[in-house]
Design a protein around this motif. Structure first.
Motif, PDB file in Angstrom:
ATOM      1  N   CYS A  96      92.441  65.204  84.434  1.00 50.33           N
ATOM      2  CA  CYS A  96      91.031  65.937  84.736  1.00 50.33           C
ATOM      3  C   CYS A  96      90.936  66.950  85.673  1.00 50.33           C
ATOM      4  CB  CYS A  96      90.158  65.140  83.726  1.00 50.33           C
ATOM      5  SG  CYS A  96      89.409  63.755  85.095  1.00 50.33           S
ATOM      6  N   ALA A  97      89.934  67.882  85.300  1.00 53.93           N
ATOM      7  CA  ALA A  97      88.994  68.440  86.163  1.00 53.93           C
ATOM      8  C   ALA A  97      88.634  69.524  85.888  1.00 53.93           C
ATOM      9  CB  ALA A  97      90.642  69.798  86.866  1.00 53.93           C
ATOM     10  N   VAL A  98      87.370  70.368  86.531  1.00 55.10           N
ATOM     11  CA  VAL A  98      86.501  70.736  86.323  1.00 55.10           C
ATOM     12  C   VAL A  98      86.045  71.943  86.769  1.00 55.10           C
ATOM     13  CG1 VAL A  98      85.115  69.137  87.975  1.00 55.10           C
ATOM     14  CG2 VAL A  98      83.572  70.521  85.884  1.00 55.10           C
ATOM     15  N   ARG A  99      85.479  73.078  85.862  1.00 53.46           N
ATOM     16  CA  ARG A  99      84.958  74.052  87.347  1.00 53.46           C
ATOM     17  C   ARG A  99      83.267  74.273  85.817  1.00 53.46           C
ATOM     18  NH1 ARG A  99      86.000  78.846  85.146  1.00 53.46           N
ATOM     19  NH2 ARG A  99      86.248  79.803  86.539  1.00 53.46           N
ATOM     20  N   TRP A 100      82.655  74.898  87.175  1.00 54.38           N
ATOM     21  CA  TRP A 100      81.843  75.535  86.495  1.00 54.38           C
ATOM     22  C   TRP A 100      82.147  77.086  86.660  1.00 54.38           C
ATOM     23  CZ3 TRP A 100      81.390  71.525  89.808  1.00 54.38           C
ATOM     24  CH2 TRP A 100      81.137  70.237  89.554  1.00 54.38           C
ATOM     25  N   GLY A 101      81.598  77.048  85.377  1.00 54.92           N
ATOM     26  CA  GLY A 101      82.253  78.776  84.499  1.00 54.92           C
ATOM     27  C   GLY A 101      82.950  78.295  83.207  1.00 54.92           C
ATOM     28  N   GLY A 102      83.643  79.444  82.489  1.00 55.89           N
ATOM     29  CA  GLY A 102      84.158  79.760  81.651  1.00 55.89           C
ATOM     30  C   GLY A 102      85.849  78.888  81.744  1.00 55.89           C
ATOM     31  N   ILE A 103      86.345  78.810  80.360  1.00 59.03           N
ATOM     32  CA  ILE A 103      87.820  77.904  80.313  1.00 59.03           C
ATOM     33  C   ILE A 103      88.418  78.742  80.779  1.00 59.03           C
ATOM     34  CG2 ILE A 103      87.032  75.992  78.341  1.00 59.03           C
ATOM     35  CD1 ILE A 103      88.721  77.837  76.623  1.00 59.03           C
ATOM     36  N   ARG A 104      89.873  78.258  81.913  1.00 57.24           N
ATOM     37  CA  ARG A 104      90.964  78.330  82.785  1.00 57.24           C
ATOM     38  C   ARG A 104      92.494  77.580  82.446  1.00 57.24           C
ATOM     39  NH1 ARG A 104      87.511  81.847  82.455  1.00 57.24           N
ATOM     40  NH2 ARG A 104      86.595  83.623  84.011  1.00 57.24           N
ATOM     41  N   ARG A 105      92.971  78.759  82.640  1.00 55.10           N
ATOM     42  CA  ARG A 105      94.305  78.264  82.760  1.00 55.10           C
ATOM     43  C   ARG A 105      94.664  77.639  84.013  1.00 55.10           C
ATOM     44  NH1 ARG A 105      98.553  79.282  77.684  1.00 55.10           N
ATOM     45  NH2 ARG A 105      97.131  79.248  75.843  1.00 55.10           N
ATOM     46  N   GLN A 106      94.320  78.065  85.048  1.00 54.73           N
ATOM     47  CA  GLN A 106      94.927  78.499  86.586  1.00 54.73           C
ATOM     48  C   GLN A 106      94.665  76.882  87.292  1.00 54.73           C
ATOM     49  OE1 GLN A 106      93.298  81.025  85.262  1.00 54.73           O
ATOM     50  NE2 GLN A 106      95.021  82.927  84.842  1.00 54.73           N
ATOM     51  N   ARG A 107      95.186  76.435  87.756  1.00 52.89           N
ATOM     52  CA  ARG A 107      95.098  75.423  88.904  1.00 52.89           C
ATOM     53  C   ARG A 107      93.962  75.818  89.511  1.00 52.89           C
ATOM     54  NH1 ARG A 107     100.361  74.400  89.614  1.00 52.89           N
ATOM     55  NH2 ARG A 107     100.440  74.508  91.837  1.00 52.89           N
ATOM     56  N   SER A 108      94.328  76.644  90.220  1.00 52.82           N
ATOM     57  CA  SER A 108      93.333  76.739  91.506  1.00 52.82           C
ATOM     58  C   SER A 108      91.817  77.256  90.960  1.00 52.82           C
ATOM     59  CB  SER A 108      94.109  78.553  91.699  1.00 52.82           C
ATOM     60  OG  SER A 108      94.179  79.105  91.196  1.00 52.82           O
ATOM     61  N   GLU A 109      91.450  77.815  89.838  1.00 59.26           N
ATOM     62  CA  GLU A 109      90.002  77.562  89.431  1.00 59.26           C
ATOM     63  C   GLU A 109      89.501  76.317  88.761  1.00 59.26           C
ATOM     64  OE1 GLU A 109      88.957  80.719  88.703  1.00 59.26           O
ATOM     65  OE2 GLU A 109      90.484  81.991  88.924  1.00 59.26           O
ATOM     66  N   TYR A 110      89.798  75.200  89.079  1.00 54.92           N
ATOM     67  CA  TYR A 110      89.085  74.371  89.233  1.00 54.92           C
ATOM     68  C   TYR A 110      88.951  73.062  89.914  1.00 54.92           C
ATOM     69  CZ  TYR A 110      90.333  74.313  84.271  1.00 54.92           C
ATOM     70  OH  TYR A 110      90.185  75.016  82.597  1.00 54.92           O
ATOM     71  N   ALA A 111      87.883  73.080  90.361  1.00 49.57           N
ATOM     72  CA  ALA A 111      87.050  72.432  91.309  1.00 49.57           C
ATOM     73  C   ALA A 111      87.595  71.462  92.478  1.00 49.57           C
ATOM     74  CB  ALA A 111      85.271  72.581  91.603  1.00 49.57           C
ATOM     75  N   ILE A 112      87.191  70.027  91.113  1.00 50.90           N
ATOM     76  CA  ILE A 112      87.559  68.525  91.212  1.00 50.90           C
ATOM     77  C   ILE A 112      88.913  68.515  90.686  1.00 50.90           C
ATOM     78  CG2 ILE A 112      86.034  66.804  91.802  1.00 50.90           C
ATOM     79  CD1 ILE A 112      83.524  68.692  92.184  1.00 50.90           C
ATOM     80  N   TRP A 113      89.237  67.486  91.073  1.00 49.66           N
ATOM     81  CA  TRP A 113      90.136  66.816  90.498  1.00 49.66           C
ATOM     82  C   TRP A 113      90.146  65.080  90.277  1.00 49.66           C
ATOM     83  CZ3 TRP A 113      94.169  69.153  87.676  1.00 49.66           C
ATOM     84  CH2 TRP A 113      94.077  70.888  88.622  1.00 49.66           C
ATOM     85  N   GLY A 114      90.541  64.449  88.526  1.00 47.60           N
ATOM     86  CA  GLY A 114      90.452  62.690  88.676  1.00 47.60           C
ATOM     87  C   GLY A 114      91.730  62.591  89.826  1.00 47.60           C
TER      88      GLY A 114
END
Length: 123
Positions: A96-114
């Motif tokens: 799972c991963a989190v991003r502050w903003g809308g939903i995206r499909r690109q890995r690079s858009e996510y800031a933090i990962w489990g």
């Protein structure tokens, strides 16, 4: 410190179901979009599903559409991935991963990962 901890993985027979959970700590995630990705051996990490902070918007990879459902409980800072009709090709480590903003499909858009949880589907 922000942390994401996945759980719920395991060994399941083809056609079975599992529910993955991702618990977030260290910061409120009620304003963050959450995503699930997976990585099979020898393959790149790929998008599985994402959900907006409100839960109103969701997105799914074609390979899981109709079989997987993403949901969230902001009061518990937890996002879920209900997986049904599992296939051998669903075998992977799920992140799972989190991003502050809308939903995206690109890995690079996510800031933090489990750290991930292993899902193994046997025939």
């Amino acid at each position: 410190q922000v942390q994401l901890v996945e759980s719920g993985g395991g060994l399941v027979q083809a056609g079975g179901s599992l529910r993955l959970s991702c618990a977030a700590s260290g910061r409120t995630f009620s304003s963050a979009a959450m995503g699930w990705f997976r990585q099979a051996p020898g393959k790149e990490r790929e998008f599985v599903a994402a959900i907006s902070w409100s839960g109103r918007d969701t997105d799914y990879a074609d390979s899981v559409k109709g079989r997987f459902t993403i949901s969230r409980d902001n009061a518990k800072n937890t996002v879920y991935l209900q997986m049904s009709s599992l296939k051998r090709e669903d075998t992977a480590v799920y992140y799972c991963a989190v991003r502050w903003g809308g939903i995206r499909r690109q890995r690079s858009e996510y800031a933090i990962w489990g750290q991930g949880t292993q899902v193994t589907v046997s025939s």
